[in-house]
Design a protein around this motif. Structure first.
Motif, PDB file in Angstrom:
ATOM      1  N   GLU A 378       0.838  -1.206   0.000  1.00 23.79           N
ATOM      2  CA  GLU A 378       0.000   0.000   0.000  1.00 23.79           C
ATOM      3  C   GLU A 378       0.871   1.252   0.000  1.00 23.79           C
ATOM      4  N   LYS A 379       1.953   1.218   0.760  1.00 21.97           N
ATOM      5  CA  LYS A 379       2.849   2.376   0.835  1.00 21.97           C
ATOM      6  C   LYS A 379       3.470   2.673  -0.526  1.00 21.97           C
ATOM      7  N   LYS A 380       3.910   1.608  -1.222  1.00 25.68           N
ATOM      8  CA  LYS A 380       4.502   1.793  -2.543  1.00 25.68           C
ATOM      9  C   LYS A 380       3.474   2.312  -3.542  1.00 25.68           C
ATOM     10  N   GLU A 381       2.250   1.836  -3.438  1.00 27.17           N
ATOM     11  CA  GLU A 381       1.203   2.270  -4.364  1.00 27.17           C
ATOM     12  C   GLU A 381       0.896   3.750  -4.191  1.00 27.17           C
ATOM     13  N   VAL A 382       0.837   4.220  -2.952  1.00 25.77           N
ATOM     14  CA  VAL A 382       0.578   5.642  -2.707  1.00 25.77           C
ATOM     15  C   VAL A 382       1.733   6.481  -3.250  1.00 25.77           C
ATOM     16  N   ILE A 383       2.969   6.024  -3.053  1.00 28.51           N
ATOM     17  CA  ILE A 383       4.131   6.747  -3.598  1.00 28.51           C
ATOM     18  C   ILE A 383       4.064   6.799  -5.118  1.00 28.51           C
ATOM     19  N   LEU A 384       3.683   5.663  -5.726  1.00 24.87           N
ATOM     20  CA  LEU A 384       3.584   5.605  -7.177  1.00 24.87           C
ATOM     21  C   LEU A 384       2.501   6.566  -7.687  1.00 24.87           C
ATOM     22  N   MET A 385       1.374   6.648  -6.995  1.00 20.60           N
ATOM     23  CA  MET A 385       0.318   7.591  -7.385  1.00 20.60           C
ATOM     24  C   MET A 385       0.835   9.027  -7.355  1.00 20.60           C
ATOM     25  N   ARG A 386       1.602   9.329  -6.339  1.00 20.99           N
ATOM     26  CA  ARG A 386       2.142  10.692  -6.218  1.00 20.99           C
ATOM     27  C   ARG A 386       3.106  11.010  -7.365  1.00 20.99           C
ATOM     28  N   ILE A 387       3.899  10.015  -7.765  1.00 23.14           N
ATOM     29  CA  ILE A 387       4.814  10.211  -8.900  1.00 23.14           C
ATOM     30  C   ILE A 387       4.016  10.426 -10.193  1.00 23.14           C
ATOM     31  N   LEU A 388       2.956   9.630 -10.385  1.00 25.62           N
ATOM     32  CA  LEU A 388       2.141   9.743 -11.592  1.00 25.62           C
ATOM     33  C   LEU A 388       1.378  11.067 -11.646  1.00 25.62           C
ATOM     34  N   ILE A 389       1.008  11.604 -10.487  1.00 25.87           N
ATOM     35  CA  ILE A 389       0.377  12.926 -10.448  1.00 25.87           C
ATOM     36  C   ILE A 389       1.309  13.955 -11.086  1.00 25.87           C
ATOM     37  N   ALA A 390       2.576  13.900 -10.690  1.00 29.27           N
ATOM     38  CA  ALA A 390       3.552  14.833 -11.250  1.00 29.27           C
ATOM     39  C   ALA A 390       3.726  14.626 -12.756  1.00 29.27           C
ATOM     40  N   ALA A 391       3.805  13.365 -13.187  1.00 34.37           N
ATOM     41  CA  ALA A 391       3.982  13.071 -14.616  1.00 34.37           C
ATOM     42  C   ALA A 391       2.784  13.552 -15.430  1.00 34.37           C
ATOM     43  N   PHE A 392       1.590  13.302 -14.923  1.00 36.99           N
ATOM     44  CA  PHE A 392       0.359  13.718 -15.607  1.00 36.99           C
ATOM     45  C   PHE A 392       0.318  15.235 -15.769  1.00 36.99           C
TER      46      PHE A 392
END
Length: 519
Positions: A378-392
């Motif tokens: 879950e921790k990795k998934e939240v971090i990944l979402m935050r990275i994708l927010i920046a990319a988007f």
């Protein structure tokens, strides 16, 4: 003086948003918390989140300016349609069933809903890609509207300033969404909604007073081109209907809008949320389009007319519609209200942006990347979402740098593809046990294929003769707005038709999904 007041109001507003992001950051313990706020958001916050995600600079700057110019005061029908069809009926038809079934299926996103409801990994992946790709132009259109308003408020005309504003807005959005997820956006949306309600009412009042009141403004509109812009249905009712359908029915199939029903605390709160959301839409959307209906009193295409603001013509030969509402505001409003309007549009746009980036990043993480992760965390998934927010946000910013891409065009293609693909499958997926996987695929291909085909034929200017012929039809088929509306209606037609000739993949799974309505 105007710049100082506006800047002060902006600093206070942004500080509040950042504070909410920091406050909610500590509550993000899981993916469910980050994406859905723990499914514990009340009806008031959900209704305001729905409304503020619905209306942004796209409506206030782009659509109100363009359609106010094209249809006059009859453009107000668009706002009424948004309130009745896009808000009231959407809540009544979709709200309760979406909350119950999404919770029952443990679906956090629309693609995940399709995957579990229809027992198809392929549908989930395809839907995730459609969401990520076609939310980008909508996000770019919001940046476009924001930058034009800031140019008006701070007298910034250079290309560099235009880009700096877009980048700054992206950074601010990224910070508070990355920190607080859906909880931060919902709380901010409530504050932003209050600003929007007060701001719209004040702007409409001052604009009419600038023309001597409502009666005087209507009389002046009646003197323009045989009074066609002051009539009940305007000069072009058929194409006006296309705008109403696109901007109202479209919300039923947009993942960032339907997502609000996933997160509401209980199905019982849907009725209250429907009332609040409808009133909000009537004031904000109705007020925006009503305001835009009078832009011909302030704007002109004649550079020799010194009584009004001359609107430039873009390289594609069309008037710069996106500059019209800023011109109205600059002419009609006092300094203090210009500052309020900047905060108003920033509020509307930031809430929409936060909803878009959260929807896109959560969809890609949950539906596309997580199934391929060897070790799920879950921790990795939240971090990944935050990275994708920046990319988007980075991709959206790059698209927004193109000033010739009008706000309405970007939004129309985005809504046409998304709602054209998802509307029928989602509605019938909630209501009909007979809806089949081939029917959903048909709608996906129709929505995306129809949008891409229209972009190739009419969007890039490659076939000017064909575009001219299509535009001359009673229903302008060269318009991305009308093709988007057509694709939405076709989605509602093809899903039951194709389902009638195909079989349900797993009838037991379907029966299990619908048990949530029996409790």
């Amino acid at each position: 003086m105007t710049t100082a007041i506006t800047l002060a109001m902006l600093i206070v507003y942004i500080a509040i948003m950042m504070g909410i992001g920091v406050y909610t950051a500590g509550k993000m313990k899981s993916v469910n918390d980050f994406v859905l706020g723990g499914r514990s958001v009340g009806s008031w916050l959900t209704a305001f989140a729905y409304g503020t995600s619905y209306f942004s600079a796209v409506v206030f700057i782009g659509y109100a300016g363009q359609f106010g110019w094209n249809y006059g005061v009859s453009a107000t029908w668009i706002g009424i349609g948004n309130a009745v069809l896009g808000s009231a009926l959407a809540w009544m038809v979709l709200g309760r069933r979406t909350r119950l079934m999404s919770h029952h299926l443990q679906a956090k996103t629309m693609p995940e809903f399709f995957g579990v409801r229809f027992q198809s990994t392929g549908l989930k992946i395809a839907a995730a890609l459609i969401v990520f790709v076609f939310l980008i132009p909508y996000t770019a259109s919001v940046y476009n509207g924001l930058s034009r308003l800031f140019n008006m408020a701070f007298q910034l005309e250079s290309e560099a300033s235009y880009r700096i504003i877009i980048i700054a807005m992206a950074i601010i959005t990224a910070i508070y969404v990355i920190l607080g997820g859906y909880a931060a956006t919902a709380l901010n949306d409530f504050i932003q909604g209050i600003v929007m309600l007060i701001g719209i009412a004040a702007v409409v009042f001052c604009t009419l007073q600038n023309q001597g009141g409502f009666s005087a403004a209507m009389q002046k509109m009646g003197e323009i081109e045989q009074g066609q812009y002051a009539t009940l249905f305007g000069p072009d009712p058929l194409n006006l209907l296309g705008v109403v359908i696109l901007t109202s029915l479209g919300t039923w199939g947009l993942p960032q809008m339907v997502h609000k029903f996933y997160a509401i605390k209980s199905a019982d709160g849907v009725r209250k949320g429907a009332i609040i959301s409808t009133i909000f839409a009537l004031v904000v959307a109705g007020g925006s389009y009503f305001l835009g209906g009078f832009d011909r009193l302030f704007c002109t295409l004649d550079a020799n007319d010194s009584t009004k603001t001359a609107i430039a013509t873009l390289s594609n030969g069309k008037p710069e519609f996106d500059a019209m509402i800023p011109a109205v505001l600059q002419s009609a409003l006092p300094d203090l209200l210009i500052g309020l309007v900047v905060v108003l549009v920033l509020s509307a746009s930031m809430s929409t942006l936060s909803s878009l980036v959260l929807t896109s990043s959560s969809t890609m993480t949950i539906d596309f990347i997580r199934p391929r992760m060897k070790q799920k965390s879950e921790k990795k998934e939240v971090i990944l979402m935050r990275i994708l927010i920046a990319a988007f946000l980075i991709v959206s910013v790059l698209i927004a740098f193109n000033k010739n891409a009008s706000i309405s065009t970007l939004m129309s293609y985005s809504w046409g593809a998304l709602a054209g693909a998802f509307l029928g499958p989602f509605v019938f997926g909630l209501y009909s046990k007979k809806t089949t996987v081939p029917a959903v695929w048909t709608s996906f291909l129709l929505g995306v294929g129809g949008t891409v085909a229209h972009m190739i034929l009419f969007g890039f200017g490659w076939f000017p003769s064909l575009t001219k012929a299509a535009a001359a039809l009673p229903l302008n088929l060269a318009s991305p707005i009308n093709i988007g509306a057509i694709l939405m209606i076709l989605s509602l037609i093809v899903v039951p038709v194709v389902s009638a000739f195909t079989k349900v993949k797993d009838s037991n799974a379907v029966e299990a999904a619908f048990t949530c309505y029996q409790k």
